[in-house]
Write a protein that holds these residues in place. Structure first.
Motif, PDB file in Angstrom:
ATOM      1  N   VAL A 224      -6.803   6.434  -0.645  1.00 48.83           N
ATOM      2  CA  VAL A 224      -6.665   4.983  -0.803  1.00 48.83           C
ATOM      3  C   VAL A 224      -7.389   4.256   0.335  1.00 48.83           C
ATOM      4  CG1 VAL A 224      -5.010   3.061  -0.808  1.00 48.83           C
ATOM      5  CG2 VAL A 224      -4.537   5.116  -2.146  1.00 48.83           C
ATOM      6  N   GLU A 225      -7.231   4.744   1.560  1.00 46.13           N
ATOM      7  CA  GLU A 225      -7.915   4.140   2.711  1.00 46.13           C
ATOM      8  C   GLU A 225      -9.428   4.249   2.548  1.00 46.13           C
ATOM      9  OE1 GLU A 225      -6.891   2.475   5.352  1.00 46.13           O
ATOM     10  OE2 GLU A 225      -4.733   2.738   5.207  1.00 46.13           O
TER      11      GLU A 225
ATOM     12  N   VAL B  20     -15.032  -0.202  -0.514  1.00 51.15           N
ATOM     13  CA  VAL B  20     -15.149  -1.527  -1.136  1.00 51.15           C
ATOM     14  C   VAL B  20     -15.503  -2.572  -0.089  1.00 51.15           C
ATOM     15  CG1 VAL B  20     -13.872  -3.372  -2.317  1.00 51.15           C
ATOM     16  CG2 VAL B  20     -13.632  -1.006  -3.088  1.00 51.15           C
ATOM     17  N   LYS B  21     -14.810  -2.561   1.050  1.00 54.56           N
ATOM     18  CA  LYS B  21     -15.098  -3.539   2.111  1.00 54.56           C
ATOM     19  C   LYS B  21     -16.517  -3.382   2.622  1.00 54.56           C
ATOM     20  CE  LYS B  21     -11.280  -2.626   4.499  1.00 54.56           C
ATOM     21  NZ  LYS B  21     -10.285  -2.672   5.596  1.00 54.56           N
TER      22      LYS B  21
ATOM     23  N   MET C 266     -10.618   1.677  -0.017  1.00 50.48           N
ATOM     24  CA  MET C 266     -10.639   0.318   0.535  1.00 50.48           C
ATOM     25  C   MET C 266     -11.790   0.142   1.520  1.00 50.48           C
ATOM     26  SD  MET C 266      -6.613  -0.772   0.815  1.00 50.48           S
ATOM     27  CE  MET C 266      -6.302   0.221   2.232  1.00 50.48           C
ATOM     28  N   THR C 267     -12.042   1.143   2.341  1.00 48.79           N
ATOM     29  CA  THR C 267     -13.156   1.088   3.297  1.00 48.79           C
ATOM     30  C   THR C 267     -14.482   0.994   2.559  1.00 48.79           C
ATOM     31  OG1 THR C 267     -11.890   2.357   4.911  1.00 48.79           O
ATOM     32  CG2 THR C 267     -14.270   2.294   5.208  1.00 48.79           C
TER      33      THR C 267
ATOM     34  N   LYS D 276       0.842  -1.198   0.000  1.00 51.17           N
ATOM     35  CA  LYS D 276       0.000   0.000   0.000  1.00 51.17           C
ATOM     36  C   LYS D 276       0.878   1.250   0.000  1.00 51.17           C
ATOM     37  CE  LYS D 276      -2.570   0.624   3.615  1.00 51.17           C
ATOM     38  NZ  LYS D 276      -3.601   0.807   4.642  1.00 51.17           N
TER      39      LYS D 276
END
Length: 96
Positions: A25-26, A32-33, A29-30, A3
């Motif tokens: 980026v965080e 998508v999760k 990802m959050t 990352k």
């Protein structure tokens, strides 16, 4: 690639600060999760899809105790690359 490598590459390419890129980026990802946790698939045209796969109940073995166990049905996250992504990787990566 980690990352940190991704963040550094994006920061260098866009001229943005690393801290801002890391937040972005965080957040991605959050997001998508969170979508996958709700059972919603994420489609990124030209890149691929983050999907939820359903695994059926099955019988497994505990080898150390020599017993049979039932593994319940469950969902797992998966990634399916787009056709253009697959073709690009096939054409640019050489197998050694």
């Amino acid at each position: 690639m980690t990352k940190a490598d991704i963040v550094a590459g994006i920061a260098e390419e866009t001229g943005l600060e690393r801290a801002e890129v890391l937040k972005t980026v965080e957040a991605f990802m959050t997001s998508v999760k969170g979508s996958l946790a709700k059972g919603e698939n994420v489609y990124l045209r030209g890149f691929g899809s983050f999907i939820v796969k359903e695994r059926a109940e099955k019988t497994g073995r505990n080898i150390s105790k020599n017993t049979t166990i039932i593994i319940p049905a469950h969902n797992i996250p998966a990634f399916k690359p787009s056709k253009t992504f697959v073709e690009e990787v096939k054409n640019k990566v050489s197998v050694k």
